[in-house]
Design an enzyme around this catalytic site. Structure first.
Site, short mmCIF file in Angstrom:
data_model
loop_
_atom_site.label_atom_id
_atom_site.label_comp_id
_atom_site.label_asym_id
_atom_site.label_seq_id
_atom_site.Cartn_x
_atom_site.Cartn_y
_atom_site.Cartn_z
N CYS A 138 0.84 -1.20 0.00
CA CYS A 138 0.00 0.00 0.00
C CYS A 138 0.87 1.25 0.00
O CYS A 138 1.55 1.52 -0.97
CB CYS A 138 -0.98 -0.05 1.17
N HIS A 156 -3.43 -5.70 1.02
CA HIS A 156 -2.75 -5.92 2.29
C HIS A 156 -2.73 -7.40 2.66
O HIS A 156 -3.67 -7.88 3.30
CB HIS A 156 -3.50 -5.18 3.41
N GLU A 178 -1.16 -8.81 4.99
CA GLU A 178 -1.14 -8.96 6.46
C GLU A 178 -2.53 -8.89 7.06
O GLU A 178 -2.73 -9.20 8.22
CB GLU A 178 -0.19 -7.93 7.09
#
EC number: 6.3.5.3
Lengths: 222, 80
Positions: A87, A195, A197
């Site tokens: 990002c 993302h 994560e």
């Protein structure tokens, strides 16, 4: 695996990224402040987190790209150390010139925040070896400036060299050719707007992001 | 001395912001607006005698992203 997460003023996914790295690798990353000029000795994976470094002043990622630690990060990447930008981290990588192109305001002008389906275009890279080629996965995005643009020649080169890692399956932000993530020419730098994560444990809704860190661990440990 | 740096998107680079402004102008009833491109103006106060080459370097290294943007420098000389 000895990881480092770079923290800029305004980063807000640094902790999420650290938790993901620790869960998968079993070792907490060093959190390295942007004013530092050196990475911890033996760092073998660097991650640039999402967020709004320097409040997105001037252009998203522009100020962070010129911060002191980025010289050490670029040197390490030049030596082949794996470097992941998620990002805002992807925006920082294009601003430093470690990845080509630029991330512009989303075509619809809205902030886009939702899980999006992606196609894994390259399953041979050190980040994507745990995915199947052409596999469809779902990873959340949350960004205002994710509209990837580059000139036609650069786009053709990225496609031709297998450097498009992930592609959006739906229209998300106006990105040229639906590009969601790209690799550098030697394959050790990955920038992506989604993302991984945030798709790591069952409580997140899906775990499609986990294999990115698992693949990396396997490659680095090998 | 002062200098102004105008940063504009290169021709052909999509400008969603400019497009939105264009639509808003049409919504206000202004007809005849053919295109809108949005950019930035950065004003620099500089030590007298700062060479042009330095200002250009500032633009290339930080003020503009030359992948997508052009820049133009306008020097405003202060009275000696």
């Amino acid at each position: 695996m000895k990881s480092a997460v770079i923290v800029f003023p305004g980063s807000n996914c640094d902790r999420d990224l650290a938790v993901a790295i620790e869960q998968v690798t079993g070792r907490a990353p060093a959190m390295v402040w942007h004013r530092e000029t050196e990475l911890p000795d033996g760092t073998d994976f660097i991650a640039l987190p999402g967020g709004f470094s320097y409040g997105d002043y001037l252009r998203s990622g522009a100020m962070a790209a010129r911060s002191p630690i980025m010289r050490a990060v670029a040197d390490a990447a030049g030596r082949g150390v794996p470097l992941l930008g998620v990002c805002n981290g992807f925006q920082v990588l294009t601003e430093t010139g470690l990845l080509p192109g630029a991330l512009m305001r989303n075509a619809g002008l809205n902030f886009v925040c939702r899980p999006v389906p992606l196609k894994v275009e390259n399953s041979q890279s050190l980040f994507t070896s745990q995915y199947d080629a052409g596999e469809d996965i779902v990873i959340p995005v949350a960004h205002h400036d994710g509209n990837f643009q580059a000139d036609a020649e650069t786009l053709d080169r990225l496609e031709g060299e297998g450097r498009v890692a992930f592609r959006y399956l739906d229209e998300v932000n106006g990105s040229a050719r639906g590009i969601a993530g790209i690799l550098n020419d030697s394959g050790n730098v990955l920038g992506m707007m989604p993302h991984p994560e945030r798709a790591l444990e069952k409580a997140h809704g899906n775990t499609d992001g986990r294999r990115l860190f698992e693949g990396l661990l396997e490659t680095v440990a090998a | 001395m002062k200098a102004r740096v105008f940063v504009t998107l290169k021709p052909g680079v999509l400008d969603p912001q400019g497009k939105a402004i264009h639509h808003a102008l049409e919504g206000l009833g202004f007809s005849g607006v053919e295109d809108v491109r949005a950019g930035k103006l950065i004003e620099l106060s500089l030590a007298d005698g700062t060479p042009d080459a330095d200002i250009e370097e500032m633009c290339r290294k930080l003020l503009a992203n030359t992948v997508i943007e052009n820049f133009r420098i306008e020097r405003l000389e202060t009275a000696a």
